[in-house]
Design a protein around this motif. Structure first.
Motif, PDB file in Angstrom:
ATOM      1  N   GLY A   1       0.833  -1.212   0.000  1.00 25.39           N
ATOM      2  CA  GLY A   1       0.000   0.000   0.000  1.00 25.39           C
ATOM      3  C   GLY A   1       0.861   1.254   0.000  1.00 25.39           C
ATOM      4  O   GLY A   1       0.648   2.178  -0.797  1.00 25.39           O
ATOM      5  N   ASP A   2       1.865   1.270   0.890  1.00 29.22           N
ATOM      6  CA  ASP A   2       2.758   2.444   0.949  1.00 29.22           C
ATOM      7  C   ASP A   2       3.472   2.613  -0.384  1.00 29.22           C
ATOM      8  O   ASP A   2       3.605   3.719  -0.912  1.00 29.22           O
ATOM      9  CB  ASP A   2       3.802   2.276   2.055  1.00 29.22           C
ATOM     10  N   LEU A   3       3.931   1.486  -0.921  1.00 30.78           N
ATOM     11  CA  LEU A   3       4.706   1.534  -2.174  1.00 30.78           C
ATOM     12  C   LEU A   3       3.870   2.105  -3.328  1.00 30.78           C
ATOM     13  O   LEU A   3       4.312   2.981  -4.058  1.00 30.78           O
ATOM     14  CB  LEU A   3       5.183   0.109  -2.477  1.00 30.78           C
ATOM     15  N   ILE A   4       2.646   1.633  -3.467  1.00 30.21           N
ATOM     16  CA  ILE A   4       1.859   2.035  -4.643  1.00 30.21           C
ATOM     17  C   ILE A   4       1.393   3.486  -4.500  1.00 30.21           C
ATOM     18  O   ILE A   4       1.371   4.244  -5.472  1.00 30.21           O
ATOM     19  CB  ILE A   4       0.696   1.054  -4.920  1.00 30.21           C
ATOM     20  N   GLU A   5       1.043   3.872  -3.265  1.00 31.17           N
ATOM     21  CA  GLU A   5       0.613   5.270  -3.081  1.00 31.17           C
ATOM     22  C   GLU A   5       1.736   6.216  -3.454  1.00 31.17           C
ATOM     23  O   GLU A   5       1.540   7.201  -4.169  1.00 31.17           O
ATOM     24  CB  GLU A   5       0.221   5.507  -1.630  1.00 31.17           C
ATOM     25  N   ASP A   6       2.912   5.877  -2.965  1.00 33.21           N
ATOM     26  CA  ASP A   6       4.074   6.714  -3.239  1.00 33.21           C
ATOM     27  C   ASP A   6       4.346   6.776  -4.752  1.00 33.21           C
ATOM     28  O   ASP A   6       4.573   7.847  -5.316  1.00 33.21           O
ATOM     29  CB  ASP A   6       5.265   6.099  -2.489  1.00 33.21           C
TER      30      ASP A   6
END
Ligand code: AMP
Length: 219
Positions: A65-70
């Motif tokens: 989740g963190d990766l894709i949002e970023d």
């Protein structure tokens, strides 16, 4: 243009995503490439995800989740993107919905590529990739001009450690258990379009082009 490209490992998502990006002028967001780069670079993320990636298991949803949002917030994604390898769980569909909502955008197409399992295993065991420019080759159907060397950038080609046969079987099992339901979710929303991934890359690219229609030509 924002496209989600789904399908089992080895079905040709990466190849088709790269072609679509070149044609539509949007960025290729491959979560597998991002994770492999992190592992190779030995970053804190890379250390956390190494075991999952090398064993053919999914990286936990909170990290993804963190990766894709970023990634989707970066300026180069503002013109559009082809998502290759995300979402891979039903929870990741919700994560993507939130990320797109925050950006005030929606997805234009969700495609799922399909191919028979024996063709998939053949493609994956023969696949060789360039760690430099990410070009993809196949020992039989798309060999490099000079054995083991990338035509595009001259780097030495490698076999991904998760393209060994036992890990391939594991990845296919993970796909059936956790990712096939994602297709169910998009199917219920009425946005999923199945594309036959059988045959050579030009044929599959033509099917995708037909499915997108003339929208892509104005991009
Ligand atoms: P790929 O190159 O898409 O086949 O991805 C290679 C590996 O990266 C997968 O087997 C997983 O370990 C990890 N990975 C890629 N995308 C995701 C995702 N959306 N969620 C969890 N793990 C992922």
């Amino acid at each position: 243009m924002r496209v989600v490209l789904m399908g089992p490992p080895g079905v040709g998502k990466g190849t088709q995503a790269a072609r679509l990006c070149a044609r539509l002028g949007v960025v290729h967001v491959s979560t597998g490439d991002i994770l492999r780069d992190a592992v190779e670079g030995g970053s804190p993320l890379g250390r956390k995800v190494r075991e999952f990636v090398e064993g053919g298991q999914l990286v936990p949803d909170d990290l993804m989740g963190d990766l894709i949002e970023d990634r989707l917030q970066r300026p180069d994604a503002s013109r559009g993107f082809i998502l290759d390898g995300f979402p891979r769980t039903v929870e990741q569909v919700a994560i993507l919905d939130r990320a797109l909502g925050n950006l005030d955008v929606t997805v234009d197409h969700v495609f799922i590529l399909s191919a028979p399992e024996d063709e998939i295993v053949r493609r994956l065991t023969g696949r060789r990739v360039c760690p430099g420019c990410k070009a993809v080759y196949h020992l039989e159907s798309k060999p490099p001009t000079s054995a083991g060397v990338c035509d595009a950038c001259g780097s030495a080609l490698i076999q991904r450690s998760d393209d060994e046969e036992d890990v391939i079987r594991e990845r296919l099992a993970v796909y059936a258990e956790l990712t096939a339901p994602v297709a169910g979710t998009y199917g219920e929303r009425g946005v999923l379009v199945e594309i036959d991934g059988h045959g050579d890359p030009d044929q599959v690219a033509a099917r995708l082009r037909d499915a997108i229609g003339t929208e892509g030509d104005s991009a």
